[in-house]
Design a protein around this motif. Structure first.
Motif: not given
Length: 446
Positions: A345-351
């Motif tokens: 759910t954290n927007a930073l994870t995948v990038p």
């Protein structure tokens, strides 16, 4: 006319200065006899090896004790003794020469102190045991400071201290004063930890002494309430304890507030060394070879501190060492569903994970692939099929995984990369292609 005269005079003065500097440089040349054959610098503490060649103590002790060589640097002959002998005659000659050439900027070298001897170290350690038996905290603290000063002198002194059993004496003393954490004892305990960090790595006796329940509780107390240097030394020692013994991991986890204290050192960093040590200690805790239920409890406690969010913020911009350890901890947190949910759910994870592929080290790449693989599986299980794939494709994850298969990696990492490529390939048509210019600065390992 006046201008031309001034120019000629300035040129003559400049030539005179150059000649004077040249003369000084000639006069300032250090005699070959006074130069260390290793560093080629003026010797400050000349010592002679068994081969009869004289070196500066700092250089030759680094050659022998730190680099692990047992041959003479000049002759290449195997040394019959690794003990360098002080060359007082050469040292006095160097001191006299420095006095004669003081006008050229050479200060007289001070007469060096003799390095720590076994008898000297044993005497101090015996006094520590005696003071410990009397409960004299201040006396013990003063003696521990002496051991610290000796350890800082040279690598040889440090090895002498270790070989005389300082680790065992200090850890037993730490455990002894842990029974009562009053202000005076607390200062002694912090001083002992400071001294212990100078003689890392520990031998088995030292690890056993610090691994007692009482000692671990004291270390946790210092992690929570100690001074900045005290907390730093506590986590450095703790990292060493937890790295080799599963029983110590379990014992530490049982101490109230232990997990939260470690997480706080990451969330409120003191310095890079402390952050690295804290992350490594956490990594040992979240990736133990214990039963799943116990690991899940530990990870849940770390997640409750907001560690996932802090790790992702750190990974945006950090050093290589911190990056590797932070990715390892993040991968450990993603071992359970609750950890995966927070990361998903954290927007930073995948990038962030895609960014670290092939850019930091092989270790960082393996942790990143492992975390992406876990997140991809988790996304499918919660009905978000393709969510991770779409994010990864938008930041060039597909191309990086293809490149990873070409440059090589471990078998497990390749298998996970292949699984991700198969899944992400199904969604490539829904995302615009990444231009090759986005990869012009990609750091490849070949």
């Amino acid at each position: 006319m006046i201008s031309a005269y001034r120019n000629r005079r300035a040129a003559r003065n400049a030539n005179k200065i150059k000649k004077q500097v040249a003369d000084v440089e000639v006069d300032m040349a250090v005699p070959e006899l006074f130069r260390c054959p290793i560093s080629l610098e003026l010797m400050k503490d000349p010592v002679t090896l068994a081969t009869g060649i004289t070196y500066d103590r700092e250089s030759v002790e680094k050659w022998i004790y730190e680099d692990g060589n047992n041959i003479c640097p000049v002759t290449g002959v195997v040394l019959t003794s690794l003990e360098p002998v002080p060359n007082h005659a050469i040292r006095r000659m160097i001191q006299d020469w420095c006095v004669e050439n003081k006008s050229y900027g050479f200060d007289r070298i001070p007469t060096p102190r003799a390095p720590a001897s076994s008898s000297q170290v044993s005497q101090v350690l015996s006094k520590i045991v005696t003071m410990r038996g009397k409960g004299n905290a201040q006396g013990v603290r003063d003696l521990v400071v002496k051991i610290k000063d000796l350890a800082k002198e040279s690598e040889r002194s440090k090895k002498c201290i270790v070989s005389n059993g300082a680790g065992r004496v200090l850890t037993e003393t730490f455990d002894s004063f842990s029974y009562d954490q009053n202000q005076e004892n607390f200062a002694v305990l912090e001083e002992i930890l400071s001294c212990l960090t100078l003689i890392l790595p520990f031998d088995q006796d030292s690890k056993s002494g610090l691994g007692s329940t009482r000692s671990l509780r004291t270390i946790v107390t210092i992690l929570k309430l100690g001074t900045l240097s005290g907390r730093r030394n506590a986590v450095l020692v703790l990292k060493e304890i937890l790295s080799s013994d599963q029983a110590k991991l379990e014992e530490f986890a049982k101490v109230e507030g232990s997990i939260e204290a470690l997480a706080k050192l990451v969330k409120e960093p003191i310095d890079p060394t402390t952050t690295n040590a804290s992350l490594l200690a956490i990594y040992h805790l979240v990736t133990p070879s214990t039963c799943y239920n116990q690991k899940e409890i530990l990870i849940t406690r770390f997640l409750a501190t907001g560690l996932t969010e802090k790790l992702l913020e750190m990974l945006v911009d950090c050093t290589r060492g911190v990056c590797e350890k932070a990715l390892g901890v993040l991968d450990g947190l993603c071992s359970i569903d609750e950890g995966l949910e927070k990361a998903h759910t954290n927007a930073l994870t995948v990038p962030v994970l895609v960014k670290k592929l092939l850019r930091v080290s092989d270790t960082a790449t393996e942790f990143s692939v492992s975390s992406l693989w876990k997140l991809s599986k988790y996304g499918k299980s919660v009905g978000d099929e393709g969510g991770v794939a779409m994010e990864a494709l938008q930041v060039g994850g597909f191309q990086k995984l293809l490149l990873l298969l070409q440059v090589g990696s471990s078998v497990k990492t390749k298998e996970k990369a292949c699984d991700l490529l198969k899944e992400w390939n199904l969604h490539r048509g829904r995302v615009e292609c990444i231009e090759s210019m986005d990869f012009k600065n990609l750091k490849r390992s070949f």
